[in-house]
Design a protein around this motif. Sequence first.
Motif, PDB file in Angstrom:
ATOM      1  N   GLY A 107       0.839  -1.201   0.000  1.00  0.00           N
ATOM      2  CA  GLY A 107       0.000   0.000   0.000  1.00  0.00           C
ATOM      3  C   GLY A 107       0.874   1.250   0.000  1.00  0.00           C
ATOM      4  N   TRP A 108       0.273   2.398  -0.399  1.00  0.00           N
ATOM      5  CA  TRP A 108       1.059   3.619  -0.585  1.00  0.00           C
ATOM      6  C   TRP A 108       0.234   4.847  -0.270  1.00  0.00           C
ATOM      7  N   THR A 109       0.909   5.868   0.211  1.00  0.00           N
ATOM      8  CA  THR A 109       0.295   7.177   0.428  1.00  0.00           C
ATOM      9  C   THR A 109       1.379   8.239   0.239  1.00  0.00           C
ATOM     10  N   LEU A 110       1.008   9.306  -0.473  1.00  0.00           N
ATOM     11  CA  LEU A 110       1.931  10.438  -0.643  1.00  0.00           C
ATOM     12  C   LEU A 110       1.272  11.714  -0.142  1.00  0.00           C
ATOM     13  N   ALA A 111       2.076  12.618   0.372  1.00  0.00           N
ATOM     14  CA  ALA A 111       1.593  13.964   0.687  1.00  0.00           C
ATOM     15  C   ALA A 111       1.149  14.623  -0.623  1.00  0.00           C
ATOM     16  N   ALA A 114       3.658  15.977  -3.084  1.00  0.00           N
ATOM     17  CA  ALA A 114       4.606  15.045  -3.712  1.00  0.00           C
ATOM     18  C   ALA A 114       3.936  14.202  -4.794  1.00  0.00           C
ATOM     19  N   GLN A 115       2.646  14.423  -4.997  1.00  0.00           N
ATOM     20  CA  GLN A 115       1.932  13.610  -5.999  1.00  0.00           C
ATOM     21  C   GLN A 115       2.172  14.160  -7.408  1.00  0.00           C
ATOM     22  N   GLY A 116       1.976  13.297  -8.384  1.00  0.00           N
ATOM     23  CA  GLY A 116       2.080  13.735  -9.775  1.00  0.00           C
ATOM     24  C   GLY A 116       3.474  13.674 -10.364  1.00  0.00           C
ATOM     25  N   HIS A 117       4.395  13.009  -9.671  1.00  0.00           N
ATOM     26  CA  HIS A 117       5.768  12.886 -10.174  1.00  0.00           C
ATOM     27  C   HIS A 117       6.195  11.432 -10.381  1.00  0.00           C
ATOM     28  N   GLY A 118       5.314  10.501 -10.100  1.00  0.00           N
ATOM     29  CA  GLY A 118       5.683   9.094 -10.237  1.00  0.00           C
ATOM     30  C   GLY A 118       6.418   8.536  -9.027  1.00  0.00           C
ATOM     31  N   TYR A 119       6.450   9.279  -7.933  1.00  0.00           N
ATOM     32  CA  TYR A 119       7.201   8.803  -6.754  1.00  0.00           C
ATOM     33  C   TYR A 119       6.588   7.534  -6.151  1.00  0.00           C
ATOM     34  N   ALA A 120       5.260   7.471  -6.080  1.00  0.00           N
ATOM     35  CA  ALA A 120       4.638   6.286  -5.465  1.00  0.00           C
ATOM     36  C   ALA A 120       4.936   5.045  -6.305  1.00  0.00           C
ATOM     37  N   THR A 121       4.867   5.201  -7.620  1.00  0.00           N
ATOM     38  CA  THR A 121       5.159   4.076  -8.510  1.00  0.00           C
ATOM     39  C   THR A 121       6.617   3.636  -8.343  1.00  0.00           C
ATOM     40  N   GLU A 122       7.508   4.609  -8.287  1.00  0.00           N
ATOM     41  CA  GLU A 122       8.946   4.300  -8.164  1.00  0.00           C
ATOM     42  C   GLU A 122       9.235   3.611  -6.820  1.00  0.00           C
ATOM     43  N   ARG A 147     -12.922   2.931  -6.827  1.00  0.00           N
ATOM     44  CA  ARG A 147     -13.046   4.308  -7.334  1.00  0.00           C
ATOM     45  C   ARG A 147     -11.708   5.052  -7.286  1.00  0.00           C
ATOM     46  N   ASN A 148     -10.703   4.423  -6.659  1.00  0.00           N
ATOM     47  CA  ASN A 148      -9.418   5.104  -6.455  1.00  0.00           C
ATOM     48  C   ASN A 148      -8.544   4.973  -7.710  1.00  0.00           C
ATOM     49  N   GLY A 149      -8.839   5.819  -8.685  1.00  0.00           N
ATOM     50  CA  GLY A 149      -8.181   5.729  -9.986  1.00  0.00           C
ATOM     51  C   GLY A 149      -6.680   5.942  -9.916  1.00  0.00           C
ATOM     52  N   GLU A 156      -1.326  -0.546 -12.432  1.00  0.00           N
ATOM     53  CA  GLU A 156      -1.173  -0.799 -13.876  1.00  0.00           C
ATOM     54  C   GLU A 156       0.256  -0.493 -14.317  1.00  0.00           C
ATOM     55  N   ARG A 157       0.799   0.641 -13.845  1.00  0.00           N
ATOM     56  CA  ARG A 157       2.180   0.993 -14.232  1.00  0.00           C
ATOM     57  C   ARG A 157       3.173  -0.045 -13.735  1.00  0.00           C
ATOM     58  N   LEU A 158       2.862  -0.673 -12.595  1.00  0.00           N
ATOM     59  CA  LEU A 158       3.764  -1.680 -12.036  1.00  0.00           C
ATOM     60  C   LEU A 158       3.621  -3.030 -12.730  1.00  0.00           C
TER      61      LEU A 158
HETATM   62  C1  LIG Z   1      -2.549   6.898  -4.437  1.00  0.00           C
HETATM   63  C2  LIG Z   1      -1.525   8.010  -4.533  1.00  0.00           C
HETATM   64  C3  LIG Z   1      -0.252   7.644  -3.794  1.00  0.00           C
HETATM   65  C4  LIG Z   1      -1.202   8.260  -6.034  1.00  0.00           C
HETATM   66  O1  LIG Z   1      -0.297   9.337  -6.153  1.00  0.00           O
HETATM   67  P1  LIG Z   1       0.263   9.724  -7.602  1.00  0.00           P
HETATM   68  O2  LIG Z   1       1.148  10.898  -7.430  1.00  0.00           O
HETATM   69  O3  LIG Z   1      -0.866   9.814  -8.571  1.00  0.00           O
HETATM   70  O4  LIG Z   1       1.132   8.440  -8.021  1.00  0.00           O
HETATM   71  P2  LIG Z   1       2.635   8.464  -8.548  1.00  0.00           P
HETATM   72  O5  LIG Z   1       3.517   9.080  -7.517  1.00  0.00           O
HETATM   73  O6  LIG Z   1       2.966   7.126  -9.022  1.00  0.00           O
HETATM   74  O7  LIG Z   1       2.569   9.525  -9.739  1.00  0.00           O
HETATM   75  C5  LIG Z   1       1.841   9.254 -10.917  1.00  0.00           C
HETATM   76  C6  LIG Z   1       1.526  10.562 -11.606  1.00  0.00           C
HETATM   77  O8  LIG Z   1       2.730  11.263 -11.833  1.00  0.00           O
HETATM   78  C7  LIG Z   1       2.911  11.465 -13.246  1.00  0.00           C
HETATM   79  N1  LIG Z   1       4.349  11.367 -13.505  1.00  0.00           N
HETATM   80  C8  LIG Z   1       5.153  12.439 -13.658  1.00  0.00           C
HETATM   81  N2  LIG Z   1       6.417  12.045 -13.808  1.00  0.00           N
HETATM   82  C9  LIG Z   1       6.424  10.695 -13.735  1.00  0.00           C
HETATM   83  C10 LIG Z   1       7.444   9.718 -13.800  1.00  0.00           C
HETATM   84  N3  LIG Z   1       8.726  10.060 -13.951  1.00  0.00           N
HETATM   85  N4  LIG Z   1       7.103   8.424 -13.661  1.00  0.00           N
HETATM   86  C11 LIG Z   1       5.827   8.049 -13.506  1.00  0.00           C
HETATM   87  N5  LIG Z   1       4.800   8.952 -13.416  1.00  0.00           N
HETATM   88  C12 LIG Z   1       5.103  10.276 -13.536  1.00  0.00           C
HETATM   89  C13 LIG Z   1       2.062  10.383 -13.892  1.00  0.00           C
HETATM   90  O9  LIG Z   1       1.681  10.718 -15.206  1.00  0.00           O
HETATM   91  C14 LIG Z   1       0.879  10.366 -12.946  1.00  0.00           C
HETATM   92  O10 LIG Z   1       0.065  11.496 -13.142  1.00  0.00           O
HETATM   93  P3  LIG Z   1      -1.412  11.350 -13.770  1.00  0.00           P
HETATM   94  O11 LIG Z   1      -2.215  10.538 -12.805  1.00  0.00           O
HETATM   95  O12 LIG Z   1      -1.863  12.760 -13.880  1.00  0.00           O
HETATM   96  O13 LIG Z   1      -1.220  10.643 -15.074  1.00  0.00           O
HETATM   97  C15 LIG Z   1      -2.102   9.336  -3.946  1.00  0.00           C
HETATM   98  O14 LIG Z   1      -3.259   9.684  -4.663  1.00  0.00           O
HETATM   99  C16 LIG Z   1      -2.447   9.214  -2.459  1.00  0.00           C
HETATM  100  O15 LIG Z   1      -1.581   9.273  -1.607  1.00  0.00           O
HETATM  101  N6  LIG Z   1      -3.757   9.076  -2.153  1.00  0.00           N
HETATM  102  C17 LIG Z   1      -4.218   9.016  -0.766  1.00  0.00           C
HETATM  103  C18 LIG Z   1      -3.946   7.698  -0.105  1.00  0.00           C
HETATM  104  C19 LIG Z   1      -4.477   6.514  -0.886  1.00  0.00           C
HETATM  105  O16 LIG Z   1      -5.600   6.532  -1.364  1.00  0.00           O
HETATM  106  N7  LIG Z   1      -3.652   5.487  -1.005  1.00  0.00           N
HETATM  107  C20 LIG Z   1      -3.967   4.283  -1.741  1.00  0.00           C
HETATM  108  C21 LIG Z   1      -4.642   3.296  -0.916  1.00  0.00           C
HETATM  109  S1  LIG Z   1      -4.997   1.831  -1.872  1.00  0.00           S
END
Ligand SMILES: CC(C)(COP(=O)(O)OP(=O)(O)OC[C@H]1O[C@@H](n2cnc3c(N)ncnc32)[C@H](O)[C@@H]1OP(=O)(O)O)[C@@H](O)C(=O)NCCC(=O)NCCS
Length: 187
Positions: A107-111, A114-122, A147-149, A156-158
């Motif tokens: 599981g993952w959570t970002l502030a 810090a979202q939108g940079h791919g950090y959670a995926t990495e 619903r948590n797209g 999917e990226r993983l």
């Molecule tokens: C779930 C959560 C961690 C997703 O965060 P996120 O920033 O979208 O995920 P990533 O860090 O992997 O970033 C992906 C986004 O960064 C973009 N991105 C930018 N540079 C990137 C790179 N080098 N590599 C991959 N993605 C990149 C992607 O396009 C994507 O953006 P998009 O959704 O607009 O297409 C966040 O929404 C969250 O903390 N939510 C609250 C807690 C929660 O619900 N946790 C999950 C419980 S199951």
Amino acid sequence: MVEIPYPLTTERLVLRRFCADDLDAYYAYQRLPETARYLYGGPRSYVQCMARIAKYVEDPFAGPGDWATFAVERAGLPGLVGELALKWNPGGRTGDGDGAERVGEIGWTLAPGAQGHGYATEAARAVLDLAIDHLGFHRVEARLDARNGASAAICERLGMRREGVLRDNMYLKGEWTSEAIYAVVRS
Ligand SMILES: CC(C)(COP(=O)(O)OP(=O)(O)OC[C@H]1O[C@@H](n2cnc3c(N)ncnc32)[C@H](O)[C@@H]1OP(=O)(O)O)[C@@H](O)C(=O)NCCC(=O)NCCS
């Protein structure tokens, strides 16, 4: 007992053990309704955050039911920006001679900042690699509100496989919602 080789490093991130100094940054995102939106429970209080960090700092990863929780920070930029957790689930295999194999959940959570940079995926990729390649996990799944797209997009990226949706399997914040299951297996 399984030894977690803290810290894990990736191209842009350091995944280390939590410490007491993380409390304010942790509370800053855990107190937000948008963080809690698709999770069990509401936004967390300061005291709840203290208790969770105290647990993360000392938690052993010794058997089913245990969690390894990683504090995520950007390389060269100290300061907590999120967390990755690996749970050791019941099940798996304890075969004599063939070695033990485990099953788990990630599981993952970002502030928000810090979202939108791919950090959670990495970060998740590093934890999955650790689990499968080094800790003997055969299968790791992610369970999320369907619903948590943003979370589904990480799976999917993983390259995790969407195995199905359990209809109205969770009661979250006053309503029934469905749970999606993604998984990766060693093969
Ligand atoms: C779930 C959560 C961690 C997703 O965060 P996120 O920033 O979208 O995920 P990533 O860090 O992997 O970033 C992906 C986004 O960064 C973009 N991105 C930018 N540079 C990137 C790179 N080098 N590599 C991959 N993605 C990149 C992607 O396009 C994507 O953006 P998009 O959704 O607009 O297409 C966040 O929404 C969250 O903390 N939510 C609250 C807690 C929660 O619900 N946790 C999950 C419980 S199951």
